[in-house]
Scaffold this active site. Structure first.
Site, short mmCIF file in Angstrom:
data_model
loop_
_atom_site.label_atom_id
_atom_site.label_comp_id
_atom_site.label_asym_id
_atom_site.label_seq_id
_atom_site.Cartn_x
_atom_site.Cartn_y
_atom_site.Cartn_z
N TYR B 137 0.77 -1.02 -0.29
CA TYR B 137 -0.22 -0.14 -0.06
C TYR B 137 0.36 1.02 0.11
CZ TYR B 137 -4.29 -2.60 1.39
OH TYR B 137 -4.95 -3.75 0.78
N TYR B 176 -1.10 -9.59 0.64
CA TYR B 176 -0.13 -8.60 1.15
C TYR B 176 0.01 -9.04 3.43
CZ TYR B 176 -2.12 -4.95 4.81
OH TYR B 176 -2.87 -4.35 5.80
N ARG B 186 -3.35 -11.56 3.58
CA ARG B 186 -4.59 -11.32 3.81
C ARG B 186 -3.81 -11.78 2.00
NH1 ARG B 186 -8.18 -7.53 4.11
NH2 ARG B 186 -9.16 -9.64 4.17
N HIS B 189 -7.18 -8.16 -2.19
CA HIS B 189 -8.15 -7.91 -2.78
C HIS B 189 -8.46 -6.18 -2.17
CE1 HIS B 189 -6.36 -6.76 1.07
NE2 HIS B 189 -7.48 -6.11 1.05
N HIS B 191 -10.75 -2.93 -1.71
CA HIS B 191 -11.35 -1.86 -0.74
C HIS B 191 -12.77 -1.14 -1.39
CE1 HIS B 191 -9.57 -2.91 3.04
NE2 HIS B 191 -8.13 -3.01 2.32
#
Lengths: 186, 269
Positions: B137, B176, B186, B189, B191
């Protein structure tokens, strides 16, 4: 008229996670009203967790009627022009768990209690939480409110903001524990 | 009593106990079994449970009281209004926000936003954010030592059309690592933050990708305790949406729910 049966299953919610800031942040998002315009009030508070620690990675959204009680239908919540009142704002908590909005006191129909609709999101919160932030000024309307009159005094207090001597509104949100905020489902 | 002060967010991201994956998976399985038992006993349970200890940072952040059922008032039955005044068309293409092309698999994600009665939710806002193709991120608190991509921010917005349809062009995110437990990863994905026709329909969720081996291991995905509900968050690969020599296509339809009063609200418009 009867409501027909639902034909689709709702998409379930998930946490916003830790890294929402660059995804949902935008310029002047907490300035529902221009800070220096007449009638603008500051609405601020802190989000706390179950041991009373501030939550630094949460955000709060409010949606409120204009001072005359009419729900704004105008666009422009994401492109603030400093005069269109859309009623919607979003505020991230800072490292002290504090959030604040510049907005207007929402109006209400005569005899009804005025409130902001509010939603809380946070890392560690598996799904969003709806709540309300009532204005404290009209005691009779608060006493007659269909939601508030059903609540014990301690719970009721978690939904009513405090009017500070300078006219601003103070409203903390407690996700868990003592004085836990009343959250809503519809 | 001492007043707690805010801890630096970086230190908050790691759960103190650092349980093993085996322990976390075991906790998830027993919670799912317990929730299924409660539902069979007649309890009305939400799709996403707030009290889900395998997601360690939820332990002190979930409400312990039952939510209060309330009749929505006008402000809650309406929604902030959005339109192209708020969002430029280019904001839905996450691959053209910089001088160069981002690295990774180019994909399109398209779908329809409707209410529970199948009626399109038109002219409403969808915001997305995601990791880059390496699972990093751009957020300053993300310390995962995977490369940042100078040509990828990972945030986009779109306004649904009259049929409730939206489309994003982006890069497939990588899985991640996080610090919920030892070796926690995780599933990949995106969001999604979605506005419905009423404020009660507000939805923040995550879209996943088919066949991810991390599904059963992830406490966040599994806060949604029913298999059929988790399945609805997995985008569907659709070859009809795949564009030759350009991008693979995924379909992700979103259904926002509200109380019965939202049915009348939108009928009258």
């Amino acid at each position: 008229m009867a409501v027909p049966p639902r034909t689709l299953r709702a998409t379930p919610g998930q946490t916003v996670g830790p890294f929402f800031a660059y995804g949902v942040g935008y310029d002047r998002m907490h300035q529902v009203a221009h800070p220096h315009a007449p009638g603008t009030v500051l609405l601020g508070g802190t989000v706390y967790d179950g041991v009373g620690a501030p939550v630094p990675d949460a955000f709060v959204e409010i949606f409120g009627a204009d001072a005359d009680g009419v729900v704004p239908r105008r666009r422009g919540s994401f492109r603030r022009d400093d005069h269109t009142f859309t009623g919607f704002g979003r505020a991230f908590t800072n490292d002290d768990g504090h959030f604040e909005f510049f907005t207007r006191d929402p109006g209400a129909r005569p005899g009804r209690a005025a409130f902001f609709a509010a939603i809380v999101y946070a890392r560690g919160l598996p799904d969003r939480l709806h709540t309300r932030i009532y204005l404290p000024d009209d005691a009779a309307a608060l006493a007659a409110d269909p939601l508030l009159r059903d609540l014990a005094a301690d719970d009721r207090a978690t939904l009513v903001a405090e009017r500070m001597p300078d006219g601003s509104l103070r409203h903390d949100i407690r996700l868990q524990g003592e004085k836990e905020t009343v959250f809503l489902v519809f | 009593m001492t007043v707690p002060t805010a801890t630096a967010p970086e230190t908050l991201l790691a759960a103190p106990d650092q349980a093993s994956q085996r322990q976390i998976t075991g906790e998830i399985e027993s919670l799912h079994a317990e929730l299924a038992r409660r539902e069979r006993a007649g309890e009305d349970l939400p799709a996403t449970v707030h009290d889900f200890p395998p997601y360690r940072s939820s332990i002190l952040r979930h409400p312990t009281k039952s939510p209060k059922l309330v009749d929505p008032e006008t402000i809650e039955l309406l929604s902030p209004a959005f339109g192209q005044r708020d969002v430029a068309a280019v904001e839905s293409d996450l691959t053209i926000q910089h001088a160069g092309e981002p690295l990774g698999e180019r994909i399109t994600v398209q779908g329809r936003l409707t209410d529970s009665w199948g009626r399109p939710v038109a002219n409403q806002l969808i915001e997305i954010w995601q990791a880059n193709s390496a699972g990093r991120y751009i957020h300053q608190r993300d310390q995962h030592p995977a490369p940042l991509d100078p040509n990828f921010t990972g945030a986009g917005r779109a306004i649904t059309n009259e049929a409730g349809e939206y489309a994003f062009t982006t890069i497939k995110p990588g899985p991640y690592p996080w610090k919920n437990h030892l070796n926690a990863w995780r599933p990949a994905h995106i969001h999604f933050s979605v506005f419905g026709s009423s404020f009660t329909q507000r939805l923040v969720t995550q879209m996943y990708f088919p066949g991810d081996p991390l599904f059963a291991l992830d406490p966040i995905f599994n806060t949604i305790w029913r298999q059929k509900d988790r399945q609805s968050l997995i985008g569907v690969y659709d070859h009809e949406l795949t564009a030759p020599e350009w991008a693979t296509g995924y379909r992700f339809d979103i259904v926002v729910d509200g109380p019965d009063a939202t049915w009348f609200e939108n009928e009258s418009e």
